[in-house]
Motif scaffolding. Structure first.
Motif, mmCIF file in Angstrom:
data_model
loop_
_atom_site.group_PDB
_atom_site.id
_atom_site.type_symbol
_atom_site.label_atom_id
_atom_site.label_comp_id
_atom_site.label_asym_id
_atom_site.label_seq_id
_atom_site.Cartn_x
_atom_site.Cartn_y
_atom_site.Cartn_z
ATOM 1 N N UNK A 34 0.818 -1.216 0.000
ATOM 2 C CA UNK A 34 0.000 0.000 0.000
ATOM 3 C C UNK A 34 0.853 1.269 0.000
ATOM 4 N N UNK A 35 1.922 1.273 0.798
ATOM 5 C CA UNK A 35 2.810 2.435 0.854
ATOM 6 C C UNK A 35 3.513 2.646 -0.477
ATOM 7 N N UNK A 42 1.784 9.081 -6.230
ATOM 8 C CA UNK A 42 2.151 10.465 -5.942
ATOM 9 C C UNK A 42 3.162 11.009 -6.932
ATOM 10 N N UNK A 43 4.108 10.168 -7.316
ATOM 11 C CA UNK A 43 5.118 10.606 -8.286
ATOM 12 C C UNK A 43 4.506 10.797 -9.670
ATOM 13 N N UNK A 54 13.805 15.704 -11.693
ATOM 14 C CA UNK A 54 14.924 15.887 -10.761
ATOM 15 C C UNK A 54 14.461 16.268 -9.363
ATOM 16 N N UNK A 55 13.243 16.781 -9.239
ATOM 17 C CA UNK A 55 12.758 17.196 -7.923
ATOM 18 C C UNK A 55 12.118 16.043 -7.136
ATOM 19 N N UNK A 56 11.932 14.900 -7.785
ATOM 20 C CA UNK A 56 11.310 13.757 -7.121
ATOM 21 C C UNK A 56 12.353 12.935 -6.365
ATOM 22 N N UNK A 57 11.973 12.419 -5.211
ATOM 23 C CA UNK A 57 12.879 11.579 -4.411
ATOM 24 C C UNK A 57 12.992 10.192 -5.040
ATOM 25 N N UNK A 58 14.173 9.602 -4.949
ATOM 26 C CA UNK A 58 14.367 8.220 -5.368
ATOM 27 C C UNK A 58 14.497 8.003 -6.860
#
Length: 66
Positions: A34-35, A42-43, A54-58
């Motif tokens: 789920x997470x 969200x991404x 580039x602003x997204x984590x991971x």
């Protein structure tokens, strides 16, 4: 197998095609479904809204080898 002397395992390494070996991702924890789904959704929403990658984590950087 999931840990190797050289990581990432080179594309030409014989383990990739060995019939008795399965190469799996080197992870330290079980993925929580789920997470993970929420994070991916969200991404996608952020990208659709015009947020730069580039602003997204991971974000994976192939130039760094991971």
């Amino acid at each position: 197998l999931d840990v190797f002397r050289t990581e990432p395992l080179p594309a030409a390494h014989p383990f990739w095609k060995h019939p008795l070996i399965t190469v799996t991702p080197h992870t330290s924890a079980r993925t929580l479904r789920e997470e993970s789904i929420a994070q991916i959704a969200g991404k996608i929403a952020a990208l659709q809204a015009g947020q730069p990658i580039a602003s997204l984590a991971g974000v994976v950087d192939p130039k760094k080898g991971y």
